[in-house]
Scaffold this active site. Structure first.
Site, short mmCIF file in Angstrom:
data_model
loop_
_atom_site.label_atom_id
_atom_site.label_comp_id
_atom_site.label_asym_id
_atom_site.label_seq_id
_atom_site.Cartn_x
_atom_site.Cartn_y
_atom_site.Cartn_z
N CYS A 5 5.60 -17.58 -23.23
CA CYS A 5 4.40 -16.98 -22.68
C CYS A 5 3.51 -16.55 -23.85
CB CYS A 5 4.75 -15.74 -21.86
SG CYS A 5 6.16 -16.00 -20.78
N ASP B 134 0.47 -5.46 -23.58
CA ASP B 134 0.77 -4.73 -24.82
C ASP B 134 -0.20 -5.08 -25.94
OD1 ASP B 134 2.97 -3.30 -23.84
OD2 ASP B 134 4.32 -5.01 -24.16
N CYS C 102 13.79 -18.86 -25.07
CA CYS C 102 13.36 -18.83 -23.66
C CYS C 102 13.23 -20.27 -23.16
CB CYS C 102 12.01 -18.14 -23.54
SG CYS C 102 12.09 -16.41 -24.00
N ASP D 15 3.48 0.41 -21.34
CA ASP D 15 4.62 0.59 -22.24
C ASP D 15 4.02 1.23 -23.50
OD1 ASP D 15 7.29 0.52 -22.86
OD2 ASP D 15 7.50 -1.63 -22.44
N CYS E 267 3.59 -12.88 -25.07
CA CYS E 267 4.92 -12.28 -25.21
C CYS E 267 4.91 -11.05 -26.10
CB CYS E 267 5.90 -13.30 -25.77
SG CYS E 267 7.56 -12.59 -25.98
N LYS F 208 8.06 3.40 -20.88
CA LYS F 208 7.08 3.01 -19.87
C LYS F 208 6.47 4.24 -19.21
CE LYS F 208 10.12 -0.78 -19.00
NZ LYS F 208 10.70 -0.77 -20.22
N ARG G 159 16.30 3.49 -26.31
CA ARG G 159 15.12 4.34 -26.28
C ARG G 159 15.28 5.47 -25.27
NH1 ARG G 159 10.68 1.93 -27.94
NH2 ARG G 159 10.52 0.17 -26.52
N TYR G 160 15.91 5.16 -24.16
CA TYR G 160 16.09 6.14 -23.09
C TYR G 160 17.51 6.73 -23.17
CZ TYR G 160 11.98 3.96 -20.88
OH TYR G 160 10.73 3.49 -20.59
N ARG H 208 20.18 4.38 -20.75
CA ARG H 208 20.17 2.93 -20.61
C ARG H 208 19.64 2.25 -21.88
NH1 ARG H 208 16.24 5.67 -18.32
NH2 ARG H 208 14.18 4.83 -17.87
N ARG I 237 7.41 -9.74 -27.48
CA ARG I 237 8.38 -9.86 -28.58
C ARG I 237 8.15 -11.10 -29.40
NH1 ARG I 237 12.45 -8.33 -24.58
NH2 ARG I 237 11.83 -6.15 -24.44
#
Ligand SMILES: *Cc1c(COP(=O)(O)O)cnc(C)c1O
Ligand code: SF4
Length: 554
Positions: A169, A333, A165, A370, A172, A377, A152-153, A156, A174
């Site tokens: 959470c 999000d 995981c 985000d 989450c 971000k 995206r950037y 990086r 994702r």
């Protein structure tokens, strides 16, 4: 004077200056050295369900992973469940539940509002949809040149190496892939990701995430690190992991010895509440720092978990006490399942306002949203800059005290021609954004589709080009009495279209390309529209679609 100091000053290093030799000093203030009442390293509470498990097993991360709880009946043995939790745990298509015995043991079994509990035990409410809810709210899939690699950037990438995981959470971001073993990434995917990175020299920073890379088989994880380190243009590698929170047992000497081989390596953990920072976590973090990894933290602002400046202050103070640097505080999000965790952005601003200046600067995270749709971000800050003139900056501090900073009278502009950094800088084609405006590369940034409208000569499509779409409806205008403005008022900027029916003065004014047309001088007195005065703006009619960059979003 200088001549008098002609030899090094000798310090008195005779043994008499040192304290008499005795037992080595033990720093009891170090949270990684905390001792329990039995004089052994302090340990967290263990739920009665696992009281008989020998310590060697309890402290073994493999045992913790294979004994995770996920079924209602198992969780019921540990916690007093509420009706809504039962509903959440019974929902057929819910996001995966799996909690390490260590982590669920930290929960107060009788407190339905326990902040750890709220992060891992689903509620019925989780199934509710909300306005603007999305499956992939950050449009990660759309920004992935190969599966699992989000570019995206400019410099990086985010590298998703697994969907698994240590625990899951509820909020989450994702959840569309995380926890789903059928969507997992394999060696072939990792190889495709590495191949993309080999061919993409602008990438200098790789962020390994998932899922959680530290849940991978140690050999597989190491092979990914090695693959990255074989690519010369990759400067730093970052790991984003919640394993040290859910499963601090995983951070053992073996892991740290492995990580040390792949420096420069950074790690970001994910704590949301001070009660997650246990003695086990302190020891794990201590090991990571000893292995030379700078440790950061990313939190998510969650209603009912940490939406309070005092809770946040306690968290960040405990983090810095453990040498963990708060990095980001994320706005929740717009992702499925997170509706009941969302707070207004004002809550985040209030928290930052209550931290900045009130505590150590390095304890304050950057509050970010985000961008939904994948813009990256975006930092959100209270305003500390009040005003700015040609020589003074007006500022306010955290207490509301207003002060000024005097600008230098003479400042020799930086010489880009003789600056090696300026000459070597990598171009970011099409991505220079606002920075491009500051650098003088462009004078404006047009809303999407703007140029297309111009080039096609499709004046109807753009409100700024359609005088009849403007009505005077500004401050003080009387609704209903507004009349259509004379054609010139709609000049807009960027130059108008020439129209044969225009008066010569109108043609001249429209043709200047000079920006906003001055109606006062160009329209004869008797034709001037007086239904709005100076400083009052014409606005589009009610219900009229606007093509303005920001208005459309509202
Ligand atoms: C968060 C993120 C990064 C890293 O962003 P930083 O602001 O540098 O920490 C990189 N790529 C993607 C897609 C991300 O979401
Ligand atoms: S640890 Fe990260 S990726 Fe895993 S469930 Fe939590 S938020 Fe999602």
């Amino acid at each position: 004077m200088a001549a008098e100091i002609d030899r090094p000053v000798e310090h008195d290093l005779t043994p008499s200056a040192a304290p008499p030799s005795e037992a080595p000093f033990v720093n009891r203030r170090d949270p990684a050295k905390a001792l329990g009442p039995d004089g052994r390293p302090q340990v967290s509470r263990r739920a009665p369900k696992w009281a008989d498990v020998p310590d060697e097993k309890w402290d073994d991360w493999r045992w913790q992973l294979s004994n995770r709880v996920n079924e209602l009946h198992e969780i019921e043995e540990v916690l007093d469940l509420t009706d809504e939790e039962r509903e959440g745990l019974s929902a057929p298509d819910k996001f995966r539940v799996d909690i390490t015995p260590y982590f669920i043991s930290l929960i107060d079994p009788h407190d339905p509002d326990d902040p750890i509990r709220r992060q891992v035990i689903p509620l019925g409410r989780e199934q509710q949809a909300f306005t603007a809810m999305m499956e992939d709210s950050l449009a990660e899939d759309r920004h992935s040149p190969v599966p699992g690699l989000v570019h995206r950037y400019p410099d990086r990438v985010l590298m998703l190496v697994t969907t698994q995981c240590a625990s899951y959470c509820r909020y989450c971001t994702r959840s569309r892939i995380v926890g789903d073993p059928t969507q997992n990434f394999n060696r072939k995917d990792h190889e495709a990701q590495l191949e993309y990175l080999r061919r993409t020299p602008q990438v200098r920073d790789v962020l390994i995430s998932g899922g959680d890379g530290l849940t991978l088989a140690p050999k597989l994880f190491e092979s990914i690190l090695r693959g990255l380190r074989e690519i010369q243009h990759i400067e730093i590698v970052r790991i984003g992991s919640r394993v040290p929170v859910f499963l601090p047992q995983r951070v053992d000497d073996e892991l740290c010895a492995m990580l040390e081989k792949y420096h420069p390596l950074w790690i970001n953990l994910h704590f949301n509440h001070a009660s997650e920072i246990t003695p086990e976590v302190s020891r794990a973090v201590d090991k990571l720092t000893r292995a030379g990894l700078p440790v950061g933290n990313q939190s998510v602002l969650l209603a009912g978990v940490n939406d309070c400046v005092n809770v946040q202050r306690e968290l960040i103070h405990k983090l810095v006490e453990n040498r963990v640097r708060p990095y980001y505080l994320y706005q929740c999000d717009l992702v499925e399942g997170s509706g009941h965790f969302r707070t207004p952005v004002g809550k985040g601003l209030e928290i930052i306002e209550g931290l900045r200046g009130h505590t150590s600067g390095y304890a304050v995270p950057t509050y970010v949203i985000d961008a939904p749709g994948g813009g990256g971000k975006i930092p959100v800050m209270p305003n500390y800059l009040i005003s700015y003139s040609d020589h003074k900056v007006v500022l306010r501090n955290y207490e509301g005290y207003i002060t000024t900073y005097e600008e230098p009278l003479e400042y020799r502009q930086h010489d880009k021609q003789s600056c090696r950094s300026c000459q070597q800088t990598r171009p970011e084609p099409g991505q220079s954004g606002v920075h491009g405006l500051l650098q003088g590369e462009r004078m404006w940034i047009e809303p999407k589709g703007f140029e297309e409208i111009h080039s096609r000569g499709n004046v109807d499509a753009h409100r700024l080009q359609r005088p009849d779409k403007w009505v005077p409806y500004g401050v003080g205008a009387i609704e209903g009495q507004a009349r259509t403005l004379p054609v010139l008022a709609a000049g807009g900027n960027g130059g108008g279209q020439l129209d044969d029916s225009m008066l010569p003065t109108e043609r001249a004014a429209t043709d200047t390309n000079a920006g906003i047309v001055d109606t006062e001088t160009l329209v004869p007195e008797e034709q001037r529209d007086r239904s709005y005065g100076p400083g009052e703006e014409p606005r589009p009619r009610e219900g009229e679609p606007t093509a303005s960059a920001h208005g459309e979003l509202l």
